[in-house]
Scaffold this motif. Structure first.
Motif, PDB file in Angstrom:
ATOM      1  N   VAL A 270       0.836  -1.196   0.000  1.00 44.03           N
ATOM      2  CA  VAL A 270       0.000   0.000   0.000  1.00 44.03           C
ATOM      3  C   VAL A 270       0.872   1.248   0.000  1.00 44.03           C
ATOM      4  O   VAL A 270       1.837   1.347   0.768  1.00 44.03           O
ATOM      5  N   ALA A 271       0.537   2.183  -0.883  1.00 43.47           N
ATOM      6  CA  ALA A 271       1.204   3.488  -0.915  1.00 43.47           C
ATOM      7  C   ALA A 271       0.187   4.571  -0.584  1.00 43.47           C
ATOM      8  O   ALA A 271      -0.964   4.509  -1.033  1.00 43.47           O
ATOM      9  N   GLN A 272       0.616   5.559   0.191  1.00 48.25           N
ATOM     10  CA  GLN A 272      -0.257   6.685   0.549  1.00 48.25           C
ATOM     11  C   GLN A 272       0.530   7.979   0.413  1.00 48.25           C
ATOM     12  O   GLN A 272       1.680   8.075   0.853  1.00 48.25           O
ATOM     13  N   LEU A 273      -0.100   8.960  -0.202  1.00 52.54           N
ATOM     14  CA  LEU A 273       0.574  10.239  -0.393  1.00 52.54           C
ATOM     15  C   LEU A 273      -0.420  11.384  -0.383  1.00 52.54           C
ATOM     16  O   LEU A 273      -1.616  11.186  -0.646  1.00 52.54           O
ATOM     17  N   LEU A 274       0.086  12.557  -0.067  1.00 54.43           N
ATOM     18  CA  LEU A 274      -0.664  13.788  -0.240  1.00 54.43           C
ATOM     19  C   LEU A 274      -0.439  14.280  -1.666  1.00 54.43           C
ATOM     20  O   LEU A 274       0.643  14.108  -2.225  1.00 54.43           O
ATOM     21  N   ALA A 275      -1.452  14.895  -2.240  1.00 50.04           N
ATOM     22  CA  ALA A 275      -1.312  15.368  -3.619  1.00 50.04           C
ATOM     23  C   ALA A 275      -2.247  16.532  -3.879  1.00 50.04           C
ATOM     24  O   ALA A 275      -3.285  16.681  -3.230  1.00 50.04           O
ATOM     25  N   CYS A 276      -1.845  17.363  -4.830  1.00 45.45           N
ATOM     26  CA  CYS A 276      -2.720  18.395  -5.392  1.00 45.45           C
ATOM     27  C   CYS A 276      -2.960  18.058  -6.858  1.00 45.45           C
ATOM     28  O   CYS A 276      -2.079  17.512  -7.530  1.00 45.45           O
ATOM     29  N   TRP A 277      -4.159  18.363  -7.344  1.00 41.38           N
ATOM     30  CA  TRP A 277      -4.462  18.160  -8.755  1.00 41.38           C
ATOM     31  C   TRP A 277      -5.248  19.349  -9.277  1.00 41.38           C
ATOM     32  O   TRP A 277      -5.959  20.034  -8.530  1.00 41.38           O
ATOM     33  N   LEU A 278      -5.084  19.595 -10.552  1.00 40.63           N
ATOM     34  CA  LEU A 278      -5.721  20.743 -11.181  1.00 40.63           C
ATOM     35  C   LEU A 278      -7.146  20.410 -11.596  1.00 40.63           C
ATOM     36  O   LEU A 278      -7.432  19.316 -12.094  1.00 40.63           O
ATOM     37  N   HIS A 279      -8.029  21.375 -11.410  1.00 42.28           N
ATOM     38  CA  HIS A 279      -9.371  21.321 -11.983  1.00 42.28           C
ATOM     39  C   HIS A 279      -9.312  22.180 -13.251  1.00 42.28           C
ATOM     40  O   HIS A 279      -9.295  23.413 -13.181  1.00 42.28           O
ATOM     41  N   VAL A 280      -9.227  21.511 -14.386  1.00 37.65           N
ATOM     42  CA  VAL A 280      -9.043  22.188 -15.668  1.00 37.65           C
ATOM     43  C   VAL A 280     -10.388  22.327 -16.371  1.00 37.65           C
ATOM     44  O   VAL A 280     -11.213  21.400 -16.359  1.00 37.65           O
ATOM     45  N   ARG A 281     -10.609  23.479 -16.959  1.00 36.92           N
ATOM     46  CA  ARG A 281     -11.863  23.747 -17.652  1.00 36.92           C
ATOM     47  C   ARG A 281     -12.146  22.659 -18.696  1.00 36.92           C
ATOM     48  O   ARG A 281     -11.291  22.313 -19.510  1.00 36.92           O
ATOM     49  N   GLY A 282     -13.344  22.094 -18.628  1.00 37.24           N
ATOM     50  CA  GLY A 282     -13.739  21.078 -19.591  1.00 37.24           C
ATOM     51  C   GLY A 282     -13.344  19.660 -19.213  1.00 37.24           C
ATOM     52  O   GLY A 282     -13.624  18.714 -19.952  1.00 37.24           O
ATOM     53  N   GLN A 283     -12.655  19.478 -18.051  1.00 38.13           N
ATOM     54  CA  GLN A 283     -12.245  18.144 -17.601  1.00 38.13           C
ATOM     55  C   GLN A 283     -12.827  17.850 -16.228  1.00 38.13           C
ATOM     56  O   GLN A 283     -12.919  18.746 -15.381  1.00 38.13           O
ATOM     57  N   ASP A 284     -13.222  16.604 -16.014  1.00 43.77           N
ATOM     58  CA  ASP A 284     -13.620  16.162 -14.684  1.00 43.77           C
ATOM     59  C   ASP A 284     -12.368  15.721 -13.934  1.00 43.77           C
ATOM     60  O   ASP A 284     -11.550  14.960 -14.471  1.00 43.77           O
ATOM     61  N   TRP A 285     -12.203  16.194 -12.694  1.00 45.47           N
ATOM     62  CA  TRP A 285     -10.980  15.854 -11.969  1.00 45.47           C
ATOM     63  C   TRP A 285     -10.816  14.350 -11.764  1.00 45.47           C
ATOM     64  O   TRP A 285      -9.670  13.851 -11.818  1.00 45.47           O
ATOM     65  N   PRO A 286     -11.893  13.549 -11.538  1.00 45.49           N
ATOM     66  CA  PRO A 286     -11.677  12.105 -11.414  1.00 45.49           C
ATOM     67  C   PRO A 286     -11.067  11.486 -12.670  1.00 45.49           C
ATOM     68  O   PRO A 286     -10.211  10.594 -12.583  1.00 45.49           O
TER      69      PRO A 286
END
Length: 530
Positions: A270-286
């Motif tokens: 199992v790996a666990q990490l903190l992360a940030c991701w971009l919410h880009v116009r026209g894309q669903d973040w999932p």
């Protein structure tokens, strides 16, 4: 200059700290609840007053936690077997810039612990002669909110080999030492490894430390668990501060780690990490984050705990590095950062946790990828919820066939409550909505109809699910097969969220594993975070 806190010096410091009570029990006891809480809010005056006549312990509190200038004579008494001159040569102390002719701490050394252990963490101080200062490029961050959040979210089951990728001052490795037989800690910053080494020596924790970028120091190795608090801040490709800036543009650091870490995991690791991701116009973040994963063989759980608009995100991280957003330098950097976001069509930035498990499956359909938002504050350490999620997902994989699920015995979690909203009408009270919710963990909730609510009431760990559905079908004059086909997808979701629990997962009487209680960092944060 990289500090050199030798084993002999660390042994002397440890003896001095233990002698005067500079630890996770002694500091709060000296300050009292109100002053200790104020210090956690960066309000130093109550702590300064409480420590004024407290002898050597008060000296250490003012020196390391408040950034005050202290006389050499008082420091000599407080440091015991460690000569003041040796502490200066090692880079622990330095002459004050003020005319008081005393010394100040060149490093931050503070007590830290969990429910049973007491450690000391060495990092760079964010104060100079009692004042906040701007941070250098190789600044080693102390016990921040991100570190505490990851510590609270991490799984604490016994493992063989554990990797702390990007160890910084060593917080995650300290926790890992309690449940891992061997801990490997890496960092690209030589200063971070030097300070982490002091952390481990003071705390008497054995860690294999390695210098290098990303996964290079452990290439070809396998680990049972990986934890990582990487430099996850998103924006232009640059490195202003190694603890937060990856040198990669946007959320590429998260993409690289999510793609690479499964290759370092042993089977069921199992790996666990903190992360940030971009919410880009026209894309669903999932869709964006799921695209980072290998094609098969990995279960993934992305939990988004916060979404920030670009302006708030930039201002937060400017302040984090000691820059006033209203200053000329702050305004210039904010303008460039926000222009980059605009050029990349970034509407918001998501922050959360990522959990990955290597399953060894070769078919993509055998992997579960789940992306969820936390809508409620997490009650208790998120690590316990993660352990439960991993168990339930593995159980569901073994019961992917409908017949196997129908033959299982389930029990509604005792933490589940049913809430109904009713309105008055001519014929009496009419139910407008019916929702079940867990009152622990992340507070997952689901909308239900009347038959589904009755089913949960009947799940008492006695009858198989198929028998309960047959009884429910008779009671509501519904065909059993149709009711089962309509109910099973929702039942699987209720199991994933822990509202329904397989009976065999409740059979383990061991209870929560040791080390899951929230961490305590005197002078930083005292409450638990998920």
């Amino acid at each position: 200059m990289i500090p050199r806190l030798t084993p002999d010096l660390c042994a002397g410091l440890r003896a001095a700290f233990q002698d005067v009570g500079y630890d996770v029990e002694g500091v709060p006891a000296l300050l009292g609840a109100a002053a200790h809480a104020a210090l956690s809010r960066d309000e130093p005056v109550p702590a300064r007053l409480a420590s004024a006549d407290a002898g050597p312990l008060g000296t250490l509190v003012r020196l390391f936690l408040l950034g005050d200038t202290e006389p050499e004579e008082a420091l000599s008494r407080a440091l015991g077997p460690v000569p003041v001159a040796d502490a200066v040569r090692a880079g622990l102390l330095r002459p004050a810039d003020s005319p008081d002719n005393g010394l100040v701490a060149a490093l931050d050394v503070r007590p830290y612990g969990d429910d049973t252990e007491s450690w000391w963490v060495v990092s760079d101080s964010e104060r100079m002669d009692g004042q906040r200062r701007s941070l250098s490029t190789d600044h080693v961050l102390g016990i921040g909110q991100a570190a505490l959040s990851l510590a609270s979210a991490s799984v604490r089951r016994p493992v063989g080999r554990l990797l702390d990728l990007g160890t910084g001052c060593g917080v995650q490795a300290l926790h890992a030492s309690r449940h891992a037989q061997r801990v490997v800690a890496t960092d690209v910053n030589p200063r971070a490894l030097a300070l982490a080494s002091a952390t481990f020596q003071l705390s008497q924790v054995e860690v294999d430390q390695r210098l290098g970028s990303w996964v290079q120091p452990v290439a070809g190795e396998r680990f049972d668990q990986i934890v990582s608090n990487p430099p996850f801040v998103v924006g232009p490709a640059r490195v202003r501060h190694t603890y937060r800036d990856s040198g990669l543009a946007g959320d590429e650091v998260a993409a690289r780690l999510v793609g690479a870490l499964p290759g370092l995991l042993a089977e069921d690791g199992v790996a666990q990490l903190l992360a940030c991701w971009l919410h880009v116009r026209g894309q669903d973040w999932p869709d964006r984050v799921a695209g980072w994963l290998p094609d098969a063989g990995v279960d993934a759980w992305f939990v988004q705990r916060e979404v920030a608009d670009p302006a708030r995100y930039v201002a937060t991280w400017l302040r984090d590095s000691g820059i006033d957003p209203a200053s000329p330098a702050g305004q210039l950097e904010a303008r460039d950062w926000l222009a980059w976001f605009d050029a990349q069509q970034v509407e918001a930035v998501g922050l959360g946790f990522v959990t990955l498990r290597r399953t060894g499956a070769t078919d993509a359909s055998d992997s579960l990828v789940l992306c969820e938002d936390l809508h409620e504050p997490v009650i208790g350490p998120l690590g316990q919820e993660t352990e439960g999620w991993l168990d339930r997902v593995a159980w569901l994989r073994g019961h992917r066939d409908d017949a196997a699920l129908l033959g299982a015995t389930l029990r509604t979690s005792p933490s589940v409550v049913l809430r109904e909203v009713r309105t008055i009408s001519e014929s009496g009270w009419q139910t407008m909505s019916r929702r079940v919710r867990r009152v622990d963990g992340p507070g997952w909730s689901h909308e239900l109809d009347e038959p589904a609510a009755a089913l949960l009431a009947g799940c008492q760990g006695v009858l198989p699910l198929g028998d309960l559905l047959a009884l429910l079908a008779v009671a509501h004059a519904l065909p059993t097969d149709e009711l089962a086909a309509a109910s099973l997808p929702a039942i699987r979701e209720l199991i994933r969220h822990g509202l329904l629990l397989p009976a065999e997962l409740l059979a383990d009487p061991a209870g929560p594993p040791a080390g899951t209680a929230g961490p305590v960092a005197p002078g930083v944060v005292t409450e638990r975070h998920g």
